[in-house]
Design a protein around this motif. Structure first.
Motif, PDB file in Angstrom:
ATOM      1  N   GLU A   1       0.817  -1.220   0.000  1.00  0.00           N
ATOM      2  CA  GLU A   1       0.000   0.000   0.000  1.00  0.00           C
ATOM      3  C   GLU A   1       0.847   1.267   0.000  1.00  0.00           C
ATOM      4  O   GLU A   1       0.336   2.362   0.246  1.00  0.00           O
ATOM      5  CB  GLU A   1      -0.906   0.011   1.233  1.00  0.00           C
ATOM      6  N   GLY A   2       2.144   1.141  -0.236  1.00  0.00           N
ATOM      7  CA  GLY A   2       3.025   2.303  -0.261  1.00  0.00           C
ATOM      8  C   GLY A   2       3.692   2.590   1.070  1.00  0.00           C
ATOM      9  O   GLY A   2       4.296   3.638   1.241  1.00  0.00           O
ATOM     10  N   GLY A   3       3.607   1.653   2.021  1.00  0.00           N
ATOM     11  CA  GLY A   3       4.205   1.842   3.334  1.00  0.00           C
ATOM     12  C   GLY A   3       5.534   1.131   3.460  1.00  0.00           C
ATOM     13  O   GLY A   3       6.246   0.941   2.475  1.00  0.00           O
ATOM     14  N   ASP A   4       5.858   0.733   4.676  1.00  0.00           N
ATOM     15  CA  ASP A   4       7.165   0.130   4.924  1.00  0.00           C
ATOM     16  C   ASP A   4       7.139  -1.288   5.466  1.00  0.00           C
ATOM     17  O   ASP A   4       8.088  -2.022   5.276  1.00  0.00           O
ATOM     18  CB  ASP A   4       7.964   0.998   5.895  1.00  0.00           C
ATOM     19  N   PHE A   5       6.093  -1.712   6.179  1.00  0.00           N
ATOM     20  CA  PHE A   5       6.149  -3.045   6.777  1.00  0.00           C
ATOM     21  C   PHE A   5       5.638  -4.105   5.811  1.00  0.00           C
ATOM     22  O   PHE A   5       4.987  -3.805   4.827  1.00  0.00           O
ATOM     23  CB  PHE A   5       5.402  -3.096   8.119  1.00  0.00           C
ATOM     24  N   GLY A   6       5.983  -5.368   6.104  1.00  0.00           N
ATOM     25  CA  GLY A   6       5.513  -6.489   5.297  1.00  0.00           C
ATOM     26  C   GLY A   6       6.590  -7.074   4.416  1.00  0.00           C
ATOM     27  O   GLY A   6       7.775  -6.778   4.551  1.00  0.00           O
ATOM     28  N   ASN A   7       6.164  -7.920   3.476  1.00  0.00           N
ATOM     29  CA  ASN A   7       7.079  -8.656   2.612  1.00  0.00           C
ATOM     30  C   ASN A   7       7.501  -7.799   1.432  1.00  0.00           C
ATOM     31  O   ASN A   7       6.680  -7.405   0.615  1.00  0.00           O
ATOM     32  CB  ASN A   7       6.399  -9.943   2.121  1.00  0.00           C
ATOM     33  N   ARG A   8       8.798  -7.535   1.327  1.00  0.00           N
ATOM     34  CA  ARG A   8       9.337  -6.759   0.204  1.00  0.00           C
ATOM     35  C   ARG A   8       9.919  -7.651  -0.885  1.00  0.00           C
ATOM     36  O   ARG A   8      10.348  -7.144  -1.918  1.00  0.00           O
ATOM     37  CB  ARG A   8      10.450  -5.834   0.694  1.00  0.00           C
ATOM     38  N   GLU A   9      10.023  -8.939  -0.612  1.00  0.00           N
ATOM     39  CA  GLU A   9      10.659  -9.901  -1.520  1.00  0.00           C
ATOM     40  C   GLU A   9      12.057  -9.432  -1.872  1.00  0.00           C
ATOM     41  O   GLU A   9      12.865  -9.198  -0.997  1.00  0.00           O
ATOM     42  CB  GLU A   9       9.754 -10.171  -2.721  1.00  0.00           C
TER      43      GLU A   9
END
Length: 141
Positions: free
Chosen positions: A122-130
């Motif tokens: 969603e344009g943020g920073d957390f989560g999976n960036r692969e």
């Protein structure tokens, strides 16, 4: 769960093997972390620049291969390049190598964060960036 992952401070990094139980653990703490699949170049830069060994429960900077050989005491890991190889390929000694490394203490990213409260998709920073984790980590090393 964050303590099981050895993430006790902000801007800490660890290497984990990506399997089903780990995937479930990462999903539980996803709003608090970012993760992905680092390249060989990124792993090498992290270990050489920010790598510390755990020796007698103390944080010791990796200075030479003698420390590594004394720490792991086996034929599979005798130099810093073997640590890099075990982490990238998730080899047989991966768990002993990653447990012998202190969690990496990184600096805040140059240029700042985009939005901490939003998922990476969603344009943020957390989560999976692969594989996009490499660009993020190079800003922090």
């Amino acid at each position: 769960v964050l303590q099981l992952l050895r993430l006790r401070q902000i801007f800490n990094a660890v290497f984990v093997r990506f399997n089903k139980p780990m995937q479930n653990m990462l999903r539980m703490v996803e709003p608090y972390i970012t993760y992905g699949y680092p390249s060989l170049k990124t792993v090498r830069a992290l270990i050489y620049k920010r790598g510390h060994l755990k020796v007698n429960n103390q944080r010791v900077k990796i200075a030479d291969n003698k420390q590594v050989k004394a720490k792991y005491n086996n034929d599979a890991v005798v130099c810093v390049e073997d640590i890099v190889n075990q982490v990238v390929t998730t080899g047989k000694q991966f768990t002993s190598v990653t447990n012998g490394l202190w969690p990496f203490k990184l600096s805040p990213p140059k240029g700042g964060m985009r939005q901490k409260r939003r998922h990476f998709v969603e344009g943020g920073d957390f989560g999976n960036r692969e594989s996009l984790i490499n660009r993020f980590l190079h800003r922090m090393i």
